[in-house]
Design an enzyme around this catalytic site. Structure first.
Site, short mmCIF file in Angstrom:
data_model
loop_
_atom_site.label_atom_id
_atom_site.label_comp_id
_atom_site.label_asym_id
_atom_site.label_seq_id
_atom_site.Cartn_x
_atom_site.Cartn_y
_atom_site.Cartn_z
N THR A 21 11.92 -39.74 11.54
CA THR A 21 11.91 -38.50 12.31
C THR A 21 12.90 -37.50 11.71
O THR A 21 12.55 -36.34 11.45
CB THR A 21 12.29 -38.80 13.77
OG1 THR A 21 11.35 -39.73 14.28
CG2 THR A 21 12.29 -37.54 14.60
N THR A 22 14.12 -37.97 11.47
CA THR A 22 15.14 -37.10 10.88
C THR A 22 14.70 -36.64 9.49
O THR A 22 15.03 -35.53 9.07
CB THR A 22 16.48 -37.86 10.80
OG1 THR A 22 16.77 -38.36 12.10
CG2 THR A 22 17.60 -36.97 10.32
N TYR A 82 7.63 -48.65 13.90
CA TYR A 82 8.57 -47.64 14.36
C TYR A 82 8.07 -47.22 15.74
O TYR A 82 7.11 -46.46 15.84
CB TYR A 82 8.60 -46.47 13.37
CG TYR A 82 9.48 -45.30 13.77
CD1 TYR A 82 10.29 -45.33 14.91
CD2 TYR A 82 9.52 -44.15 13.00
CE1 TYR A 82 11.11 -44.26 15.26
CE2 TYR A 82 10.32 -43.07 13.35
CZ TYR A 82 11.11 -43.13 14.49
OH TYR A 82 11.90 -42.07 14.84
N ASN A 83 8.69 -47.76 16.76
CA ASN A 83 8.27 -47.42 18.12
C ASN A 83 9.08 -46.25 18.66
O ASN A 83 10.31 -46.31 18.69
CB ASN A 83 8.47 -48.65 19.04
CG ASN A 83 7.82 -48.45 20.39
OD1 ASN A 83 6.65 -48.05 20.46
ND2 ASN A 83 8.54 -48.70 21.47
N TYR A 84 8.41 -45.20 19.04
CA TYR A 84 9.10 -44.00 19.53
C TYR A 84 8.22 -43.37 20.61
O TYR A 84 7.59 -42.33 20.40
CB TYR A 84 9.32 -43.04 18.35
CG TYR A 84 10.25 -41.88 18.60
CD1 TYR A 84 10.89 -41.68 19.83
CD2 TYR A 84 10.49 -40.95 17.60
CE1 TYR A 84 11.74 -40.61 20.03
CE2 TYR A 84 11.34 -39.86 17.79
CZ TYR A 84 11.95 -39.69 19.01
OH TYR A 84 12.79 -38.62 19.20
N LYS A 132 11.76 -50.86 14.74
CA LYS A 132 12.80 -49.89 15.04
C LYS A 132 12.37 -49.24 16.34
O LYS A 132 11.36 -48.54 16.40
CB LYS A 132 12.86 -48.87 13.90
CG LYS A 132 13.55 -47.60 14.23
CD LYS A 132 13.20 -46.57 13.17
CE LYS A 132 13.84 -45.25 13.49
NZ LYS A 132 13.43 -44.21 12.56
N ASP A 133 13.09 -49.53 17.39
CA ASP A 133 12.73 -49.09 18.74
C ASP A 133 13.60 -47.92 19.15
O ASP A 133 14.76 -48.10 19.50
CB ASP A 133 12.91 -50.27 19.71
CG ASP A 133 12.41 -49.97 21.12
OD1 ASP A 133 11.47 -49.17 21.26
OD2 ASP A 133 12.96 -50.56 22.07
C1 PYR Z 1 14.71 -41.41 12.91
O1 PYR Z 1 15.20 -40.33 12.67
O2 PYR Z 1 13.72 -41.81 12.28
C2 PYR Z 1 15.32 -42.24 13.96
O3 PYR Z 1 14.86 -43.25 14.38
C3 PYR Z 1 16.57 -41.85 14.53
#
Ligand code: PYR
Length: 288
Positions: free
Chosen positions: A41-42, A127-129, A152-153
């Site tokens: 995301t960053t 990548y769970n978001y 990565k939660d």
């Molecule tokens: C990202 O920036 O991908 C995070 O998970 C913080």
């Protein structure tokens, strides 16, 4: 426990600046970060073309092989081709968020999406978001997918992260909230993926050290410093602020974000940095 940085993507005039990305990556590794999460995301992953995702990967691979390559997108062909590319380049771990925007997708299609990626690479992380993609790929869904090696939660609930461990023993679990770095380490997760590692990597490394020495109270104070910095930065737009904080705190240029993540103006930059430095001074004084 590992400290993983979702590395920002340096742009100049809308183009990725490969040299700046390499310098930033080296600096973070020297500071003690364990792995680099590329196109998160960053890193503005959802706003990058497949070619740009590959450019980021290759730049970071020139510095380190400790990489997690995020390949998610809404085009399955592109996702699979990036996964293959990662494999050909010897990348140990790839990751993907769930297909976003289409919030009504049934669970069976989410399961299928990840199974298809597993067909291309043998170490795939979720990548769970949920708050960004509009769906939660939870511990039970991961069990049904059956082939994921890690997650990565990005979730404010540490319990939600812990459930992956309970339901899927052997899976690596990282929480992705900046505010839960200390908690992730202290509760026995495999570590943290924290955007704040871009601008205060040493502080996160110190949090881990304090926890390992049993100095949880001291770790908590450092966590609170991170919390205040993140909360301040979010008021200006978190991702654009990270570029300013890296330059102001770490002392080197990382270019700009790319619109629609517009760079901060000069007045905002100065205000953000002045306030950030005050926060850091306050905590460093209490330390002494
Ligand atoms: C990202 O920036 O991908 C995070 O998970 C913080």
């Amino acid at each position: 426990a590992e400290i993983i940085v979702p590395v920002l993507t340096p742009f100049n005039d809308g183009k990725i600046n490969i040299e700046l990305l390499k310098e930033h990556t080296s600096s973070l590794l020297k500071a003690g970060v364990d792995r680099i999460f590329v196109n998160g995301t960053t890193g503005m992953g959802p706003a990058l073309s497949p070619g740009e995702k590959e450019t980021n990967l290759k730049a970071v691979l020139e510095v380190t092989d400790k990489v997690i390559f995020q390949v998610g997108s809404l085009n399955m062909g592109e996702v699979k081709s990036l996964a293959r590319e990662g494999k050909e380049l010897g990348v140990k771990t790839i990751a993907s968020y769930a297909p976003y925007y289409f919030t009504g997708l049934p669970k069976s299609l989410i399961v299928r999406y990840f199974k298809e990626i597993c067909g291309e690479h043998d170490e795939v992380y979720l990548y769970n978001y949920p708050s960004a993609v509009g769906k939660d790929v939870d511990a039970e869904t991961v069990k049904e997918i059956g082939c994921l090696k890690g997650v990565k939660d990005t979730n404010d609930s540490i319990n939600h992260s812990l459930q992956y461990k309970r339901v899927n023993p052997g899976m690596k679990v990282f929480n992705g909230a900046d505010t839960l770095v200390m908690t992730s380490i202290a509760t026995g997760l495999d570590g943290t993926v924290s955007a704040a590692a871009n601008f205060v990597p040493e502080v996160l490394v110190e949090i881990r050290r304090k926890v390992s020495e049993g100095k949880v109270g001291e770790a908590m104070k450092l966590q609170f410093m991170v919390d205040e910095l993140v909360s301040l930065a979010k008021g200006y737009g978190y991702i654009p602020s990270i570029y300013v904080l890296v330059k102001g705190i770490r002392g080197y240029d990382v270019g700009n974000p790319r619109p629609p993540l517009f760079p901060l103006g000069d007045v905002e930059r100065k205000e953000l940095l002045d306030k950030a430095i005050k926060i850091m001074e306050k905590y460093n004084k209490n330390e002494a």
